[in-house]
Design a protein around this motif. Sequence first.
Motif, PDB file in Angstrom:
ATOM      1  N   VAL A 104       0.739  -1.258  -0.052  1.00 43.68           N
ATOM      2  CA  VAL A 104      -0.084   0.049  -0.062  1.00 43.68           C
ATOM      3  C   VAL A 104       0.748   1.193   0.208  1.00 43.68           C
ATOM      4  CG1 VAL A 104      -1.800   1.112   1.347  1.00 43.68           C
ATOM      5  CG2 VAL A 104      -1.821  -1.295   1.215  1.00 43.68           C
ATOM      6  N   LEU A 105       0.627   1.932  -1.079  1.00 42.31           N
ATOM      7  CA  LEU A 105       1.479   3.141  -1.194  1.00 42.31           C
ATOM      8  C   LEU A 105       0.324   4.632  -0.554  1.00 42.31           C
ATOM      9  CD1 LEU A 105       2.861   2.863  -4.881  1.00 42.31           C
ATOM     10  CD2 LEU A 105       3.841   2.139  -2.442  1.00 42.31           C
ATOM     11  N   ALA A 106       1.049   4.863   0.653  1.00 42.30           N
ATOM     12  CA  ALA A 106       0.076   5.906   1.463  1.00 42.30           C
ATOM     13  C   ALA A 106       0.709   7.377   1.498  1.00 42.30           C
ATOM     14  CB  ALA A 106      -0.224   5.700   2.783  1.00 42.30           C
ATOM     15  N   ASN A 107       0.114   8.453   1.177  1.00 43.21           N
ATOM     16  CA  ASN A 107       0.691   9.752   1.387  1.00 43.21           C
ATOM     17  C   ASN A 107      -0.687  10.628   1.854  1.00 43.21           C
ATOM     18  OD1 ASN A 107      -0.272   9.744  -1.205  1.00 43.21           O
ATOM     19  ND2 ASN A 107       1.344  11.594  -1.878  1.00 43.21           N
ATOM     20  N   GLY A 108      -1.439  10.063   2.748  1.00 40.28           N
ATOM     21  CA  GLY A 108      -2.612  10.909   3.027  1.00 40.28           C
ATOM     22  C   GLY A 108      -3.681   9.966   3.710  1.00 40.28           C
ATOM     23  N   ALA A 109      -4.827  10.318   3.851  1.00 40.57           N
ATOM     24  CA  ALA A 109      -5.853   9.511   4.545  1.00 40.57           C
ATOM     25  C   ALA A 109      -6.428   8.321   3.525  1.00 40.57           C
ATOM     26  CB  ALA A 109      -6.971  10.422   4.791  1.00 40.57           C
ATOM     27  N   LEU A 161      -0.763  15.364  -6.993  1.00 39.15           N
ATOM     28  CA  LEU A 161      -0.982  14.236  -8.033  1.00 39.15           C
ATOM     29  C   LEU A 161       0.149  13.257  -7.984  1.00 39.15           C
ATOM     30  CD1 LEU A 161      -3.115  13.515 -10.479  1.00 39.15           C
ATOM     31  CD2 LEU A 161      -1.564  14.985 -11.971  1.00 39.15           C
ATOM     32  N   ASN A 162      -0.039  12.149  -7.733  1.00 41.20           N
ATOM     33  CA  ASN A 162       1.005  11.226  -7.463  1.00 41.20           C
ATOM     34  C   ASN A 162       1.209  10.472  -8.797  1.00 41.20           C
ATOM     35  OD1 ASN A 162       1.251  11.286  -4.431  1.00 41.20           O
ATOM     36  ND2 ASN A 162      -0.445   9.954  -4.431  1.00 41.20           N
ATOM     37  N   PRO A 163       2.819  10.365  -9.114  1.00 44.66           N
ATOM     38  CA  PRO A 163       3.192   9.845 -10.021  1.00 44.66           C
ATOM     39  C   PRO A 163       3.177   8.158 -10.508  1.00 44.66           C
ATOM     40  CG  PRO A 163       4.945   9.899  -8.394  1.00 44.66           C
ATOM     41  CD  PRO A 163       3.701  10.316  -7.774  1.00 44.66           C
ATOM     42  N   VAL A 164       1.789   8.143 -11.032  1.00 39.70           N
ATOM     43  CA  VAL A 164       1.188   6.723 -11.257  1.00 39.70           C
ATOM     44  C   VAL A 164       1.913   5.866 -12.407  1.00 39.70           C
ATOM     45  CG1 VAL A 164      -0.846   5.453 -11.814  1.00 39.70           C
ATOM     46  CG2 VAL A 164      -0.947   7.389 -10.295  1.00 39.70           C
ATOM     47  N   ALA A 165       2.334   6.750 -13.539  1.00 35.56           N
ATOM     48  CA  ALA A 165       3.190   6.255 -14.491  1.00 35.56           C
ATOM     49  C   ALA A 165       4.496   5.602 -14.095  1.00 35.56           C
ATOM     50  CB  ALA A 165       3.249   7.051 -15.604  1.00 35.56           C
ATOM     51  N   GLU A 166       4.993   6.417 -13.284  1.00 32.69           N
ATOM     52  CA  GLU A 166       6.551   5.911 -12.828  1.00 32.69           C
ATOM     53  C   GLU A 166       6.344   4.857 -11.793  1.00 32.69           C
ATOM     54  OE1 GLU A 166       8.679   8.066  -9.169  1.00 32.69           O
ATOM     55  OE2 GLU A 166       8.605   9.445 -11.011  1.00 32.69           O
ATOM     56  N   ILE A 167       5.101   4.995 -10.988  1.00 28.56           N
ATOM     57  CA  ILE A 167       5.078   3.547 -10.305  1.00 28.56           C
ATOM     58  C   ILE A 167       4.682   2.405 -10.984  1.00 28.56           C
ATOM     59  CG2 ILE A 167       3.323   2.790  -8.566  1.00 28.56           C
ATOM     60  CD1 ILE A 167       3.077   5.780  -7.490  1.00 28.56           C
ATOM     61  N   ALA A 168       3.859   2.691 -11.996  1.00 27.07           N
ATOM     62  CA  ALA A 168       3.256   1.477 -12.845  1.00 27.07           C
ATOM     63  C   ALA A 168       4.821   0.783 -13.506  1.00 27.07           C
ATOM     64  CB  ALA A 168       2.557   1.946 -14.111  1.00 27.07           C
ATOM     65  N   GLU A 169       5.501   1.504 -14.037  1.00 29.14           N
ATOM     66  CA  GLU A 169       6.776   1.132 -14.623  1.00 29.14           C
ATOM     67  C   GLU A 169       7.392   0.084 -14.057  1.00 29.14           C
ATOM     68  OE1 GLU A 169      10.636   2.929 -17.088  1.00 29.14           O
ATOM     69  OE2 GLU A 169       8.845   4.036 -16.650  1.00 29.14           O
ATOM     70  N   VAL A 170       7.690   0.677 -12.537  1.00 25.59           N
ATOM     71  CA  VAL A 170       8.754  -0.306 -11.884  1.00 25.59           C
ATOM     72  C   VAL A 170       7.812  -1.439 -11.121  1.00 25.59           C
ATOM     73  CG1 VAL A 170       9.923   1.668 -10.959  1.00 25.59           C
ATOM     74  CG2 VAL A 170       7.911   1.027  -9.644  1.00 25.59           C
ATOM     75  N   LEU A 193       3.170  -1.287   4.032  1.00 26.24           N
ATOM     76  CA  LEU A 193       2.873   0.055   3.732  1.00 26.24           C
ATOM     77  C   LEU A 193       4.253   0.739   3.645  1.00 26.24           C
ATOM     78  CD1 LEU A 193       0.838   2.142   3.928  1.00 26.24           C
ATOM     79  CD2 LEU A 193       1.198   2.240   6.401  1.00 26.24           C
ATOM     80  N   ILE A 194       4.187   1.515   2.610  1.00 29.16           N
ATOM     81  CA  ILE A 194       5.103   2.846   2.688  1.00 29.16           C
ATOM     82  C   ILE A 194       4.160   4.054   2.969  1.00 29.16           C
ATOM     83  CG2 ILE A 194       6.462   4.128   0.984  1.00 29.16           C
ATOM     84  CD1 ILE A 194       7.100   1.797  -0.677  1.00 29.16           C
ATOM     85  N   ASP A 195       4.686   4.456   3.991  1.00 27.94           N
ATOM     86  CA  ASP A 195       3.792   5.853   4.336  1.00 27.94           C
ATOM     87  C   ASP A 195       4.754   6.986   4.453  1.00 27.94           C
ATOM     88  OD1 ASP A 195       2.145   7.750   5.576  1.00 27.94           O
ATOM     89  OD2 ASP A 195       1.752   6.837   7.538  1.00 27.94           O
ATOM     90  N   LYS A 196       4.162   7.975   3.242  1.00 23.12           N
ATOM     91  CA  LYS A 196       5.238   9.089   3.222  1.00 23.12           C
ATOM     92  C   LYS A 196       4.730  10.333   4.039  1.00 23.12           C
ATOM     93  CE  LYS A 196       8.195   9.014   1.025  1.00 23.12           C
ATOM     94  NZ  LYS A 196       8.403   9.317  -0.392  1.00 23.12           N
ATOM     95  N   GLY A 197       3.612   9.948   5.011  1.00 23.58           N
ATOM     96  CA  GLY A 197       3.268  11.356   5.746  1.00 23.58           C
ATOM     97  C   GLY A 197       2.243  11.740   5.012  1.00 23.58           C
TER      98      GLY A 197
END
Length: 399
Positions: free
Chosen positions: A100-105, A162-171, A123-127
Amino acid sequence: MLAETKFAAEPLASPALGEPYLLTPGPLTTAYSVKQAMLRDWGSWDGDFRAMTSDMRRRLLALTGDARGEFDCVPMQGSGSFCVEAMLGSFVPRDGKVLVLANGAYGLRAAQTMQYLGRAYTLIDKGDYLPPRGDEVAAALEADGAITHVIAIHCETSSGILNPVAEIAEVVYAKGRKLLVDSMSAFGAIPLDVNEIRYEAMVSSANKCIEGVPGFGFIIARKSEFEAAKGRSHSLSLDVHAQWAHMNKTGQWRYTPPTHVVAAFLEALRQHEGEGGVAGRGARYTRNRDVMVAGMRELGFETLLKDRWLSPIIVTFFNPAHANFAFDRFYDLMKDKGFIIYPGKLTAVDSFRVGCIGQMDEHVMRRVVEAAAFSLNEMGVDTAAPPAAAIAERAKLAA
């Protein structure tokens, strides 16, 4: 500086019933014709309503760019969170594991959902506002071979990032895993083309960028994922495979559908298409943001996020440091002037949010700025500059 976007020639009509504008990430201000579409009753088993459901599914699929027929769309009764739970409970095997990639609620809510499901997750929680980046995701997947799926929030409305979904999808796919996307407040205005960003499934809701009203969400996923989901769900009502199979066989929803909401959503989809689809809707929201942010900055307000990360969905502003500023009073004064703003969700500093989506244009956003200026004056606040602690917190994002 924010990019210049096309000037709107004709103002959109004001709310016909005189209600305040909803500067929120949904529910939002809707067109009067969308409201009017709910004045007729529909039989949930009737052929006319089945045709409406089919048309809706077809129109939503068209927004993904799926030219090869690899995806399907299934609406689900309830709020967006119902659909996120349905997606996780149906597409993640019981012996699977989710990163789970989290940076908010909303990322944290996905993690909470996994807890309720009793399925493994990490969980990766970025605050409050830092974006999850591709290298972090790659490292987490490399370190834990048990992870089968990653869930990312497209636009985290806690901060407006706006999170970098394209970058995340690639990896994610480079590491041989599957991506699930919560595009609740972005789909319909921010591109999520399956030919450019790979994912297995995404969810969104009727009352967001398509500008419908609350009552259902929808799941768009690869047909292979729908097929594999049979027997996985923890819930009778939230079983995506069962809803998909029943809908494809009969054209009907399994249980009572929100008929009036579907009728309103179809009208909203027609308006969305008439505005130029995703590109047209996104352009109006971007202009809304640019005009509003520029005006608020002239008053001394500071955004939480630098321009690079500002979404055209919702923007977070720091509360002014001035001793006379009180958010509750500011909220009431803005409401008196016809605008309902949104409280902040940050834990480190006090903030509030202003939404850019809904049946609003740049002309409305200029009035929002004017209302903010008058409200500050009524409070005896001569500058909206934030406290030094807020600027220090923002500096972490740039680091």
